[in-house]
Enzyme design. Structure first.
Site, PDB file in Angstrom:
ATOM      1  N   HIS A   1      24.665  47.743  42.800  1.00  0.00           N
ATOM      2  CA  HIS A   1      26.293  47.856  42.969  1.00  0.00           C
ATOM      3  C   HIS A   1      26.601  47.677  44.399  1.00  0.00           C
ATOM      4  O   HIS A   1      26.976  48.662  45.226  1.00  0.00           O
ATOM      5  CB  HIS A   1      26.592  49.497  42.773  1.00  0.00           C
ATOM      6  CG  HIS A   1      27.997  49.784  42.270  1.00  0.00           C
ATOM      7  ND1 HIS A   1      28.300  50.472  41.465  1.00  0.00           N
ATOM      8  CD2 HIS A   1      29.304  49.229  43.139  1.00  0.00           C
ATOM      9  CE1 HIS A   1      29.566  50.615  41.502  1.00  0.00           C
ATOM     10  NE2 HIS A   1      30.016  49.616  42.501  1.00  0.00           N
TER      11      HIS A   1
ATOM     12  N   ARG B   1      32.271  47.205  35.901  1.00  0.00           N
ATOM     13  CA  ARG B   1      31.983  48.521  35.413  1.00  0.00           C
ATOM     14  C   ARG B   1      31.052  48.176  34.516  1.00  0.00           C
ATOM     15  O   ARG B   1      31.094  47.513  33.566  1.00  0.00           O
ATOM     16  CB  ARG B   1      32.817  49.479  35.115  1.00  0.00           C
ATOM     17  CG  ARG B   1      33.649  50.135  36.436  1.00  0.00           C
ATOM     18  CD  ARG B   1      32.710  51.018  37.154  1.00  0.00           C
ATOM     19  NE  ARG B   1      33.471  51.629  38.413  1.00  0.00           N
ATOM     20  CZ  ARG B   1      33.497  51.189  39.449  1.00  0.00           C
ATOM     21  NH1 ARG B   1      32.768  50.096  39.852  1.00  0.00           N
ATOM     22  NH2 ARG B   1      34.119  51.781  40.435  1.00  0.00           N
TER      23      ARG B   1
HETATM   24  P1  NAP Z   1      43.246  46.481  39.707  1.00  0.00           P
HETATM   25  O1  NAP Z   1      44.014  45.732  40.873  1.00  0.00           O
HETATM   26  O2  NAP Z   1      43.647  47.771  39.081  1.00  0.00           O
HETATM   27  O3  NAP Z   1      43.151  45.228  38.452  1.00  0.00           O
HETATM   28  C1  NAP Z   1      42.584  45.748  37.445  1.00  0.00           C
HETATM   29  C2  NAP Z   1      42.985  44.357  36.326  1.00  0.00           C
HETATM   30  O4  NAP Z   1      42.472  44.679  35.035  1.00  0.00           O
HETATM   31  C3  NAP Z   1      44.595  44.095  36.167  1.00  0.00           C
HETATM   32  O5  NAP Z   1      44.699  42.669  36.069  1.00  0.00           O
HETATM   33  C4  NAP Z   1      44.732  44.758  34.846  1.00  0.00           C
HETATM   34  O6  NAP Z   1      45.990  44.012  34.032  1.00  0.00           O
HETATM   35  C5  NAP Z   1      43.166  44.631  34.087  1.00  0.00           C
HETATM   36  N1  NAP Z   1      43.222  45.576  32.987  1.00  0.00           N
HETATM   37  C6  NAP Z   1      43.191  46.547  32.959  1.00  0.00           C
HETATM   38  N2  NAP Z   1      43.135  47.117  31.695  1.00  0.00           N
HETATM   39  C7  NAP Z   1      43.117  46.025  30.819  1.00  0.00           C
HETATM   40  C8  NAP Z   1      43.118  45.698  29.599  1.00  0.00           C
HETATM   41  N3  NAP Z   1      43.034  46.915  28.737  1.00  0.00           N
HETATM   42  N4  NAP Z   1      43.341  44.723  29.014  1.00  0.00           N
HETATM   43  C9  NAP Z   1      43.665  43.568  29.813  1.00  0.00           C
HETATM   44  N5  NAP Z   1      43.479  43.593  31.141  1.00  0.00           N
HETATM   45  C10 NAP Z   1      43.337  44.920  31.734  1.00  0.00           C
HETATM   46  O7  NAP Z   1      41.702  46.548  40.158  1.00  0.00           O
HETATM   47  P2  NAP Z   1      40.732  45.847  41.169  1.00  0.00           P
HETATM   48  O8  NAP Z   1      40.839  46.518  42.431  1.00  0.00           O
HETATM   49  O9  NAP Z   1      40.966  44.229  40.826  1.00  0.00           O
HETATM   50  O10 NAP Z   1      39.240  46.292  40.692  1.00  0.00           O
HETATM   51  C11 NAP Z   1      38.762  46.179  39.397  1.00  0.00           C
HETATM   52  C12 NAP Z   1      37.429  46.784  39.287  1.00  0.00           C
HETATM   53  O11 NAP Z   1      36.391  46.240  40.097  1.00  0.00           O
HETATM   54  C13 NAP Z   1      37.729  48.192  39.810  1.00  0.00           C
HETATM   55  O12 NAP Z   1      38.103  48.970  38.480  1.00  0.00           O
HETATM   56  C14 NAP Z   1      36.047  48.572  39.811  1.00  0.00           C
HETATM   57  O13 NAP Z   1      35.680  49.083  38.587  1.00  0.00           O
HETATM   58  C15 NAP Z   1      35.501  47.443  40.276  1.00  0.00           C
HETATM   59  N6  NAP Z   1      34.968  47.174  41.524  1.00  0.00           N
HETATM   60  C16 NAP Z   1      33.539  47.186  41.742  1.00  0.00           C
HETATM   61  C17 NAP Z   1      32.848  46.850  42.839  1.00  0.00           C
HETATM   62  C18 NAP Z   1      31.759  46.654  43.184  1.00  0.00           C
HETATM   63  O14 NAP Z   1      31.135  46.811  44.314  1.00  0.00           O
HETATM   64  N7  NAP Z   1      30.976  46.195  42.090  1.00  0.00           N
HETATM   65  C19 NAP Z   1      33.767  47.241  43.939  1.00  0.00           C
HETATM   66  C20 NAP Z   1      35.131  47.381  43.985  1.00  0.00           C
HETATM   67  C21 NAP Z   1      35.838  47.477  42.580  1.00  0.00           C
HETATM   68  P3  NAP Z   1      47.332  44.218  34.727  1.00  0.00           P
HETATM   69  O15 NAP Z   1      47.415  43.326  35.999  1.00  0.00           O
HETATM   70  O16 NAP Z   1      48.159  43.661  33.785  1.00  0.00           O
HETATM   71  O17 NAP Z   1      47.674  45.539  34.931  1.00  0.00           O
END
Ligand code: NAP
Length: 310
Positions: A273, A225
């Site tokens: 994006h 993000r």
């Molecule tokens: P997810 O499964 O919810 O994983 C989020 C990760 O971030 C987890 O490992 C979490 O730790 C960690 N995290 C969150 N807050 C934190 C903090 N304060 N300190 C340290 N680690 C933290 O999310 P995801 O499905 O992998 O997706 C991640 C992000 O990718 C989405 O939120 C979105 O913004 C982005 N995204 C972008 C696109 C694009 O096309 N550019 C597409 C899809 C998603 P824990 O495991 O310990 O909870």
């Protein structure tokens, strides 16, 4: 008994999702009425996306869950009218798309492809790249996407360090967490990949001090993000020669305004994006499985913790 599923995602998506959702709900054994115009008090589930017309959830008095089509939920977690469970999207197609985008851009920078693709000028640049084993990659975020990208890069031989909020154990990856873990993860990052959600804790995580803690010449990829990075600090670190390049897929304002300095900066690559999209066929199965679970009284998958913001 019929289950009423309101498709309240961005209207343009209805054509893409109507048939996959009908098929997936039927395959899951749900007798569903799927439509875009169900009266609010009759709705059992809402299929949602951030661009939706639905911003006030108060009239949806019997709704059992809001099922988001996107992985990111920062635009909805602060909505106080949303009192029912919120599930985000974890979709195999979305994950595979992100693995491909991250792997491609890591390899671009690792192999120094630009030097040969952009400069066919007669100069024999015999400067072979190191092996992947000599290029440490750090991924901030070890969730559905970060973990899959880390595993794919580790398969190619990159030493991968992942950082998350809580402790993790991912075979083949060095897993760190917490404040000390972040410092150690950044200090070794030849290539840094941001796959964190946007929350009050992660906003501006990559500020000037943390950018300065990266090894000189390192590269940042941000498909997470835009708000994860302080834009001005990033531009300053690039201009000072501390960072080698930034490949950015997400921005504070999207579409990125034409006058934004990222567009013209020679060491910034902008992708609009497109790192990964939710794929209708696989995402529809995830939605249908959650409806099935809701109807069977089973716990829903991929629930968002509203306090943590992801
Ligand atoms: P997810 O499964 O919810 O994983 C989020 C990760 O971030 C987890 O490992 C979490 O730790 C960690 N995290 C969150 N807050 C934190 C903090 N304060 N300190 C340290 N680690 C933290 O999310 P995801 O499905 O992998 O997706 C991640 C992000 O990718 C989405 O939120 C979105 O913004 C982005 N995204 C972008 C696109 C694009 O096309 N550019 C597409 C899809 C998603 P824990 O495991 O310990 O909870």
């Amino acid at each position: 008994m019929t289950t009423n599923v309101l498709f309240a995602a961005n209207g343009a998506l209805w054509n893409d999702y109507r048939e996959p959702l009908r098929t997936a709900l039927s395959d899951a054994g749900i007798d569903a009425h799927l439509a875009t115009d169900i009266s609010a008090p009759e709705v059992d589930y809402i299929v949602y996306s951030p661009g939706s017309d639905v911003q006030d959830f108060t009239p949806f008095t019997r709704c059992k869950a809001v099922l988001n089509l996107w992985a990111g939920v920062e635009n909805i977690t602060g909505n106080d009218t949303l009192t029912m469970p919120l599930a985000r999207m974890v979709d195999d197609g979305l994950t595979r798309g992100m693995v491909e985008w991250v792997t491609g851009h890591v390899l671009r920078h690792h192999l120094g492809l630009d030097a040969h693709i952009l400069h066919q000028d007669g100069e024999w640049r015999h400067d072979p790249p190191p092996l992947a084993t000599d290029r440490p990659v750090t991924i901030l975020g070890l969730g559905a996407l970060g973990r899959a990208c880390g595993e794919a890069l580790a398969q190619l031989g990159f030493p991968v360090t992942g950082w998350s909020r809580g402790p993790k154990d991912v075979p083949g990856l060095t897993c760190l967490h917490g404040g000390d873990g972040l410092s150690a993860a950044l200090e070794r990052a030849g290539i840094l990949v941001l796959l964190l959600p946007h929350t009050h804790e992660t906003a501006n995580l990559m500020n000037d001090a943390r950018l300065a803690s990266l090894p000189r010449g390192s590269v940042i990829l941000n498909p997470g993000r835009g708000a994860l990075i302080d834009d001005d600090a990033l531009l300053a670190a690039l201009d000072a020669g501390h960072l080698g390049h930034a490949t950015l897929d997400t921005f504070r304002t999207e579409p990125l305004p034409p006058e934004h300095p990222f567009w013209a900066h020679p060491q910034v690559t902008v992708t609009p994006h497109i790192a990964s999209e939710t794929r209708p066929a696989s995402a529809a199965r995830v939605i249908a499985e959650n409806v099935r679970r809701g109807e069977a009284g089973e716990p829903l998958l991929h629930l968002v913790d509203r306090d943590r913001g992801y």
